[in-house]
Design a protein around this motif. Structure first.
Motif, short mmCIF file in Angstrom:
data_model
loop_
_atom_site.label_atom_id
_atom_site.label_comp_id
_atom_site.label_asym_id
_atom_site.label_seq_id
_atom_site.Cartn_x
_atom_site.Cartn_y
_atom_site.Cartn_z
N SER A 183 0.88 -1.50 0.15
CA SER A 183 -0.02 -0.02 0.05
C SER A 183 0.72 1.28 0.05
CB SER A 183 -0.82 0.02 1.18
OG SER A 183 -0.21 0.30 2.47
N ALA A 184 0.15 2.32 -0.39
CA ALA A 184 1.17 3.50 -0.48
C ALA A 184 1.42 4.04 0.86
CB ALA A 184 0.10 4.69 -1.17
N ASN B 132 4.41 2.01 1.67
CA ASN B 132 5.54 2.52 0.96
C ASN B 132 6.32 3.79 1.56
OD1 ASN B 132 5.62 0.36 -0.84
ND2 ASN B 132 4.33 1.53 -2.36
N THR B 133 5.42 4.62 1.90
CA THR B 133 5.59 5.95 2.52
C THR B 133 6.69 5.75 3.69
OG1 THR B 133 3.79 6.98 1.46
CG2 THR B 133 4.97 8.18 3.02
N SER C 262 9.95 4.26 3.01
CA SER C 262 10.83 5.06 2.27
C SER C 262 11.52 5.95 3.30
CB SER C 262 10.02 5.98 1.17
OG SER C 262 10.59 7.00 0.85
N ALA C 263 10.53 6.50 4.18
CA ALA C 263 11.11 7.44 5.32
C ALA C 263 12.12 6.83 6.27
CB ALA C 263 9.98 7.98 6.12
N LEU D 216 10.70 7.27 -3.40
CA LEU D 216 9.68 6.51 -3.88
C LEU D 216 9.52 6.59 -5.54
CD1 LEU D 216 6.78 7.05 -1.20
CD2 LEU D 216 8.12 4.93 -1.77
#
Ligand code: HEM
Ligand code: CU
Lengths: 389, 576
Positions: B324-325, B328-329, B332-333, B387
């Motif tokens: 899910s977005a 992913n966020t 990434s962070a 991303l």
């Protein structure tokens, strides 16, 4: 510290440049650069600018590290036997805090820039045009709302396109570098990818591309087409699982879709084998040869005689006719697997209709008329009638 | 040239601590059995070293085959994509599981760690030997797998491909990776206990050489992460044999679950590879700069920080997987947070050169290469942790280039640097410095030619694991292949310089580079029990008491001026 200021200033200017781009959109695809290929989708500039921001930060840091390294090594070079310097610092808390905090701020900046351009990639607009994509070892099939099916991807220009991706075997991944999109295709799930390309590429020539060519070459009459790759390793044909993307203006796209959905309808039954056969064979060519070469699947050379000899084929047997057997092999390939071959053929159910199967059967009966390399009608036959010239 | 006057110790002594100088761990007992059943950490380490180098040769051969095949689009030296797929799978699996993961901890760590601690051996010598034989079992299983038809799954064994491929050797190689995992766990366990229990009096945590910190941080990851790999591989074996369906979508399973399991181990595993190399680099840079390492505590803490963060970033390998977005966020962070301690370490190393006295020995050249290459490898991690750019770069040659910069350019170069650094200690012979340095340069150049090109290749859109490719990529591929041949020459020269030392190498002094940590205070090669009497633990990065002694052809540590030893003496230590 002025270095840091520069980096921050540069980052800030890149971020605002990015914001400006998101609003305007460009008039033509961005040309390829040292790092990136042609950028032809609406998101490609956002991605490229994010990449630029990161690149510049990298150049600066890299230069800093290398210059200091070389400088210190040269300046403080020591030769065996010399006295060691003792005036060195062993730590410096403010400095160490600074160089922990600065990278922290910078990566937060990168994260924000990357996140913003990612949101554009992630969420498809509501009015997107849906195309269903089936990935299978080792071919793509694109299905359009009106029932048209194609092996290369055709999309309308200037309109968001959403691909609904499914796999019928293992993982695959759809990647169009020029559009900066990539999405894994997971069996048992639907995934989406979306993009919008505003720049028509034109249509490919009349001669279909030879998917079995030793060298993957460009479309014959249109170098602008974009390439589509499979980027999730899927076995033998992984590196051949690439096709072209053609972007057509809205009107020609509509026309193309209509023609594509009907292309076989207009061909009379008796001409199917040479007008439709070669086109369909192009999808089988990955695994089946015409000249007897053993591939991933058995060659089609002499296939009818072989099938007729199977103990399950014949009057009163499980398959009354050889046509029956072949038809089943196309629709339910796993039912009988020819010994020594793996059960690897995907089903073409929903992709080849009865007429298409007729074309294949006809093609198999007249194999001698076709070139074993290209699968096309040999030169001595008239492409209009299929008869000797 | 100024020479410091010291009481002359004479040439190399005939006896050390009352024993003949020729008595060392290599000569103490003889015969093949004395090696096969040895419990001596140094001998086990040496066996690991030869085995790992052998595996490296094999993995390298596959690499050259791959690169040669990619010289032209379409068939070059094999016309079978399947063969190519087996090559890259073998190359990856051998390099990751048989070479890089065990190379530094199990080979160099085994030899050096107990000596650095002033200990006689690791905490559990039998477990140590057992883990070596587990490694051998793993290697044999790889060969068995080859004999049974090989495997073409990629080193990542992604399902459902790995559970459905017809290649015959999948189960043996999964078993091999499983067994190798246990070898790694036992080594880690051994080192954790050794560091906790066998530190000598006076060696507090913050007096440990940074190599020990790095090995310690690594050992924690090995013990915590590798069991997950074990379970995952077992599930895969069960799935393949009796088809339980946990990863099979047609039975309600989920292939993406496999990816989570796999990367939950394999991301920390990349730090199992790099942290020990960072430890080696800290040692080499400090010793060859003859000055205290800059920001000791920050380096030590950043090892632990990296170990910690490495457990919570695995999702960055799955940005395009349909995760899910939100996930992913988050991933990434968090991934960026790994970059910070990595950057900090680089700054500290550079600062260690500042006002140092930099000797450009062969190990130092490797350490400088490491700094250069790791900076590139780490910085390109930023492109991949971001991303939007990762969506474009994922599963292309860009990722291939990134992880070669960190795994080969950093972890392996660190290992080769460490090999040169401790070679005189291990075998008591000096290699040819000039040849060693030239070889280092050739490897460095070849490496960049090979892998920098692959960044462009990837960002231009060339997917990885491709047997065939579009002709427009050929230029890059040709350059990359030439680079790999240059590297092959470099490694051959390295081998010549190292092995040459057995034939015409000078006898090594106890302390050829001017080290202060304990391993430099025992003879080269060390006696079988390392130290006849427990050594005194000083400040391992205080080089003010280390002096060049031309008679020894090496350095000697003279602590008589150190107030800690001799309170009456005037301190000559650098002001801290
Ligand atoms: C500086 C911090 C680093 C960051 C932020 C970072 C980030 C990443 C990211 C996001 C990926 C996934 C790329 C993709 O598949 O699309 C990746 C791949 C990889 N990284 Fe790093 N990385 C860093 C350092 C390292 C280090 C030190 C190592 C190993 C020694 C390493 C080894 C790898 C490997 C092996 C892969 C790819 C595995 C595969 O797909 O086969 N990375 N890295
Ligand atoms: Cu990772």
């Amino acid at each position: 510290m002025s270095m840091t200021h520069q980096i921050l200033a540069h980052t800030a200017s890149q971020i605002s440049a990015l914001a400006a781009f998101a609003q305007t959109g460009a008039a033509e695809p961005t040309p390829p650069t040292f790092w990136m290929p042609v950028g032809a989708s609406t998101i490609s500039q956002g991605v490229d600018h994010t990449l630029d921001v990161i690149n510049w930060i990298c150049y600066v840091f890299f230069a800093l590290v290398v210059v200091l390294m070389v400088w210190f090594v040269v300046k403080y070079r020591h030769r065996t036997g010399d006295k060691f310097r003792t005036d060195y610092p062993t730590h410096n808390t403010p400095l160490e805090i600074t160089w922990s905090v600065i990278p922290t701020i910078i990566v937060i900046g990168i994260f924000v820039v990357g996140f913003r351009s990612y949101l554009d990639i992630y969420t498809a607009p509501k009015n997107a045009f849906d195309i269903k994509v089936t990935a299978q070892k080792w071919a793509w099939s694109f299905q359009y709302p009106n029932g048209a099916v194609s092996d290369d991807l055709y999309i309308p220009a200037g309109r968001p396109v959403r691909l609904v991706l499914r796999s019928s075997d293992v993982l695959h991944s759809l990647y169009i570098p020029d559009f900066r999109v990539k999405r894994d295709i997971v069996p048992g799930r639907y995934t989406y990818a979306w993009f919008q390309c505003d720049f028509p590429t034109g249509q490919p020539g009349k001669t279909p591309r030879d998917p079995n060519a030793k060298v993957v070459s460009g479309p014959e009459d249109d170098a602008q087409a974009h390439t589509l790759f499979c980027t999730e390793y899927c076995g033998t044909g992984h590196s051949k699982m690439n096709r072209y993307v053609y972007v057509l203006d809205e009107a020609s796209f509509g026309q193309w879709m209509t023609d594509q959905s009907q292309w076989m309808d207009k061909i009379p039954e008796e001409e199917l084998y040479f007008k439709a056969g070669p086109k369909i064979f192009a999808r089988c060519q990955q695994c089946h040869s015409l000249d007897g070469t053993v591939g991933i699947g058995p060659s089609w050379k002499g296939i009818i005689e072989r099938v007729k000899a199977y103990p399950i084929v014949g009057d009163g047997k499980e398959y009354g006719t050889w046509e029956d057997y072949i038809r089943t092999s196309i629709l339910v390939p796993g039912k009988y697997v020819v010994p020594t071959y793996g059960n690897v053929m995907p089903s073409f159910k929903g992709q080849l209709n009865d007429k298409a199967i007729d074309a294949v059967l006809g093609y198999m009966q007249q194999l001698e008329k076709f070139d074993t390399k290209t699968g096309k009608l040999k030169a001595e036959f008239d492409p209009a009638t299929g008869m000797k010239k | 040239m100024t020479t410091i006057q010291l009481p002359s110790p004479g040439a190399l002594p005939d006896t050390i601590e009352g024993r003949p100088a020729s008595d060392n761990y290599l000569t103490h007992t003889r015969g093949i059995l004395s090696w096969i059943f040895t419990l001596d950490h140094k001998r086990i380490g040496v066996m690991y070293m030869w085995s790992v180098l052998g595996a490296f040769l094999l993995g390298g051969t596959f690499a050259l085959l791959l690169r040669t095949e990619l010289l032209t689009p379409g068939p070059t030296i094999t016309d079978s994509a399947d063969t190519y797929n087996q090559w890259f799978t073998l190359h990856g699996a051998i390099m990751v599981f048989l070479v890089i993961i065990p190379s530094i901890p199990a080979a160099l760590g085994n030899i050096i760690l107990p000596i650095m601690l002033g200990a006689k051996d690791v905490a559990f010598p039998r477990l140590n030997l057992f883990s070596y034989y587990l490694w051998v079992t793993g290697a044999v299983l790889c060969v068995v797998s080859l004999a049974m038809g090989g495997f073409d799954t990629g080193w990542t064994f992604y399902t459902p491909y790995s559970t459905t491929t017809t290649a015959g050797g999948v189960i043996p190689v999964l078993t091999a990776a499983f067994v190798l995992g246990f070898s790694s766990i036992f080594t880690g366990l051994n080192f954790i206990v050794t560091v906790h229990k066998l530190r000598p009096p006076g060696m507090t945590w913050f007096r440990m050489p940074l190599f020990l910190w790095a090995i310690y941080a690594t050992a924690i990851i090995q013990v915590l992460a590798t069991p997950v790999l074990g379970i995952t591989l077992l599930l895969l074996i069960v799935e393949r044999t009796v088809n339980i369906g946990i990863f099979n979508p047609s039975m309600g399973g989920d292939p993406v679950l496999y990816q989570h399991f796999f990367w939950f181990y394999s991301h920390p595993a990349v730090y199992i590879m790099i942290l020990p190399a960072m430890g080696i680099i800290s040692e080499i840079i400090a010793i060859n700069s003859h000055r205290a390492i800059f920001g000791y505590r920050l380096i030590a803490f950043s090892s632990i920080a990296i170990a910690f963060f490495s457990f919570i970033v695995w999702g960055h390998h799955m940005f395009t997987s349909g995760q899910s977005a939100l996930m992913n966020t988050l991933f990434s962070a968090i991934s960026f947070s790994v970059a910070i301690p990595s950057a900090v370490k680089v700054f500290n190393w550079i600062a260690t050169l500042y006002k140092g006295s930099v000797s450009l020995t062969t190990p130092m050249w490797y350490a400088l290469s490491f700094l250069f290459l790791f900076t590139i490898g780490g910085l390109t991690g930023l492109h991949l942790a971001t991303l939007s750019t990762d969506v474009h770069l994922h599963d292309t040659y860009f990722v291939v280039a990134h992880f070669h910069y960190v795994m080969m350019g950093s972890a392996l170069i660190g290992m080769i640097g460490g090999l040169h650094h401790w070679w005189p200690k291990i075998f008591g012979r000096m290699y040819d410095e000039r040849l060693g340095t030239i070889a280092c340069w050739i490897i460095f150049i070849g490496f960049n030619v090979t892998f920098f090109t692959q960044f462009m290749l990837g960002s231009q859109g060339m997917p990885r694991r491709y047997y065939d490719y579009q002709p427009e990529f050929q230029v890059y591929h040709v350059i990359s292949t030439i680079g790999s041949y240059i590297m092959a020459v470099g490694f051959t020269l390295t081998a010549i310089s190292l092995f040459g030392s057995f034939f015409n190498g000078k006898k090594a002094p106890a302390n050829p580079w001017g080290g202060r940590s304990l391993e430099w205070q025992c003879a080269s090669p060390p006696p079988f029990d390392n130290f006849a009497k427990a050594p005194r633990v000083g400040d391992c990065y205080d080089f003010s008491v280390v002096h060049w002694d031309p008679k020894l052809g090496g350095y000697r540590v003279d602590e008589s001026n150190d107030p800690e030893v001799n309170p009456a003496a005037q301190g000559t230590k650098a002001a801290h």
